[in-house]
Structure formats: C-alpha cells, structure tokens
Design a protein around this motif. Structure first.
Motif, short mmCIF file in Angstrom:
data_model
loop_
_atom_site.label_atom_id
_atom_site.label_comp_id
_atom_site.label_asym_id
_atom_site.label_seq_id
_atom_site.Cartn_x
_atom_site.Cartn_y
_atom_site.Cartn_z
N GLU A 268 -0.40 -4.97 3.50
CA GLU A 268 0.25 -4.43 4.69
C GLU A 268 -0.66 -3.51 5.49
O GLU A 268 -0.31 -3.12 6.60
N LEU A 269 -1.81 -3.17 4.92
CA LEU A 269 -2.67 -2.16 5.54
C LEU A 269 -4.08 -2.64 5.85
O LEU A 269 -4.57 -2.49 6.97
N HIS A 274 -4.90 0.56 12.05
CA HIS A 274 -3.59 1.20 12.16
C HIS A 274 -3.71 2.64 12.67
O HIS A 274 -2.80 3.45 12.49
N GLU A 277 -0.93 4.08 14.75
CA GLU A 277 0.41 3.87 14.21
C GLU A 277 0.76 4.94 13.18
O GLU A 277 -0.10 5.67 12.70
N ILE A 278 2.01 5.01 12.86
CA ILE A 278 2.47 5.84 11.73
C ILE A 278 2.54 4.94 10.51
O ILE A 278 3.32 3.98 10.47
N ILE A 279 1.70 5.21 9.53
CA ILE A 279 1.69 4.40 8.32
C ILE A 279 2.98 4.64 7.53
O ILE A 279 3.33 5.79 7.24
N GLN A 280 3.66 3.57 7.20
CA GLN A 280 4.97 3.66 6.56
C GLN A 280 4.92 3.69 5.03
O GLN A 280 5.93 3.92 4.38
N ASP A 281 3.74 3.45 4.47
CA ASP A 281 3.59 3.41 3.02
C ASP A 281 3.44 4.84 2.48
O ASP A 281 2.35 5.42 2.52
N ASP A 282 4.51 5.40 1.96
CA ASP A 282 4.50 6.78 1.48
C ASP A 282 3.62 6.97 0.25
O ASP A 282 3.05 8.04 0.05
N GLU A 285 0.04 7.17 1.48
CA GLU A 285 -0.14 8.45 2.14
C GLU A 285 -0.23 9.60 1.14
O GLU A 285 -0.98 10.56 1.34
#
Length: 335
Positions: A268-269, A274, A277-282, A285
C-alpha cells in the motif's frame, strides 16, 4: 511465429527503460501499466499472453483464474521471491510461472551492510547535524563492528554475499540455513541452529524466502531469546517479521537497532510518492517514530547492474517459454 504479448504491471520508468534497452525486447510486444495487478486491474490482461509481475502484485487463485480465462499462459516474475503467487493454483490451471532466481546478489547484500553501518555509526543523523552547523558528538556513539557476532539467516546468493562482506570486517559470523555452503565455512563462518544464532548474535540479518515456515520468524518468542539491544536487519520479505512484536521489542529496548528495506504491508506504500498525502497505516507511522529505526523503500535491489540482469533474465524467460526452450531452474511452475 507471432511475438508474445506481454503486460507489465507495477511498471516504474526505470523498469520500462531497462526492458526496452535490452535486445530481447525486440522479440516481444510490451505493454506497461503503472498500477499493481489485483482484482480491480486483472481485466487489463485481456490482450496478453504473458503477465510480467513484481513483488507486490497479487497472484492468488482468483486472479490466476481470470488470467487463464483471458488467454494468459505465463506469469513472468521480475524478482526472485514468489510468495505472492498461488503456485498450486497456477499448476492446476496450467499456467507457467518463472522468476529471476539470482540477480546481482551483491546489490542487496551491500544495502544490508549499509543499513548496519548507518544504524551503528548514525551517519544519517550526523549528516543533518553538520548541515545545521552542529558538530556535537553526543548521541552518535557507535560500536566497532570488528569481532562482533553477526547472524545471517539464509545463505542463498544474497546471504552468502553478505557473509563475504562481513568477513572483511573481521566479524564472527553465524549462519542458519537448511543447506550448508562449504565455501562459506572455509571463510570462517559457522553454521548453527536458529536458536543459537538468535541468542548469541549482536546483529541478525534476514535473507530467507517467505513461506509458511518462515512467516513471522521474528515474533515475541524469538525476540525473547535475543540479546538485549540486538540489531535486526530485514532486506528480504516483510512477512518474516511480526511488526507488532517488533514495536513492543523497540519499546522495551530488546531491539536496539532496526533496519528495514521491506515491510509487511508495503504493497500500500512502497514504490509510490505519498509525500503530499496522510499515510493511513498507523503501524508504519509508529515505526517511524523510533530514533533507532531506519526504513528504506525496498531499494536493496536498485542498482544499474541489477536492473540490467533482471530485465535480461525476465525477457529470456518469456522468449524461451514462447519458443519452447525453457531454463528449468528459473520456472517455479512449468506445466
């Protein structure tokens, strides 16, 4: 004979250039797609005889069935690993699956060594400090690599290349692999059990394929027997590591250094920009918040020499399958 029609997925500009510059590319009709191959994009293969896929393309039974219906006869992987392919389904459907079993193994081994050296001597932090006029050495303390125990899990082409590099540093090298490489033992490397390697080594580098046996090889139980402050390096496949267990290990200081060129949920990354963008994978992160974690985006293979070899072997696999002259060691499924 008509030329095989090849649909390349996850195609970056460097992929396209390395393929089109190779003489064998004149023997195929190449169509490229920047998108990954998955359930939404499989319909793009309607005019293809061959699908050329990369590490994060999806090749489960349902997708392979779609490929078969659309007339595809060959899945040509431009990578060594094939954990993203349902090989049983491919065999049932009569689809050939080829790969690039070895391409410039030194490229990935050198990247693993770069992660080791960078984490240890903190050159990435020193670079930023000096650019800001900060020449304070506090917080940059490393250790001497000479004499340290380094464990290499998997001594195929890449693992063996790393052993040879580490031998030059004077490391005490432990290896774990079902098959012993006598040439490596001649350099002073010692083959041992996995538990011994995990418990004894200051640095552990993973170079094994991802399969049912190796999935989450690094987990809470295996971390528990490691040295406190161990350095863990993974340039192989993200699924070898239980990321949640590793985060816990970082928080408790069991892991002192973590170097990753792969990530369990990287599809996904990785390979895309990206930055806006705001990376959605907590989970990813959270990994990024640790000062002793260094992550690169699956670039271990990324040298000019490796790209040339990948293109050459993949194209040869495609042409040889089309002409009936198959190199057996490169085909993981050959109906």
């Amino acid at each position: 004979m008509t030329l095989p029609r090849v649909a390349m997925f996850s195609a970056q500009q460097y992929d396209i250039e390395s393929f089109r510059q190779h003489p064998l590319c004149q023997q195929i009709e190449l169509t490229t797609f920047a998108t990954q191959l998955d359930h939404k994009t499989v319909s793009l293969c309607q005019q293809a005889d061959v699908v050329c896929a990369f590490v994060n393309d999806e090749l489960d039974r349902a997708i392979l069935q779609h490929l078969k219906i659309q007339g595809v006869t060959h899945v040509a992987l431009r990578c060594a690993g094939f954990n993203n392919v349902d090989t049983d389904a491919a065999n049932d459907l009569g689809l050939a699956v080829s790969r690039v079993p070895a391409y410039s193994p030194e490229a990935v081994a050198e990247h693993a060594l770069a992660l080791i050296m960078t984490l240890n001597r903190k050159t990435h932090k020193a670079y930023n400090r000096v650019r800001e006029g900060n020449f304070n050495l506090n917080g940059l303390l490393g250790f001497t690599l000479h004499g340290k125990k380094v464990g290499v899990v998997g001594t195929g082409h890449i693992g063996a290349a790393l052993v040879r590099l580490l031998s030059g540093f004077g490391c005490e090298i432990y290896c774990y692999d079902p098959y012993t490489d006598e040439k490596l033992t001649e350099t002073g490397a010692t083959y041992t059990s996995l538990n011994t390697l995990l418990s004894e080594c200051h640095i552990i580098s993973l170079h094994c394929p991802l399969n049912e046996q190796s999935y989450h090889l690094i987990n809470e139980q295996s971390l528990a027997i490691m040295r406190d402050g161990v350095m863990l390096i993974n340039t192989s496949r993200g699924g070898l590591i239980d990321t949640h267990a590793v985060i816990k290990g970082l928080k408790t200081h069991k892991i002192g250094y973590l170097g990753l060129d792969v990530y369990e949920m990287e599809s996904e990354l990785f390979f895309h920009d990206h930055s806006s963008e705001i990376i959605q994978d907590d989970v990813f992160e959270r990994l990024q918040t640790f000062h002793n974690v260094l992550i690169t985006g699956h670039q271990g293979f990324f040298t000019a020499e490796a790209l040339t070899q990948i293109a050459g072997v993949t194209l040869d696999n495609i042409v040889s399958w089309h002409t009936g002259k198959v190199s057996k060691e490169r085909f993981v499924v050959k109906p």
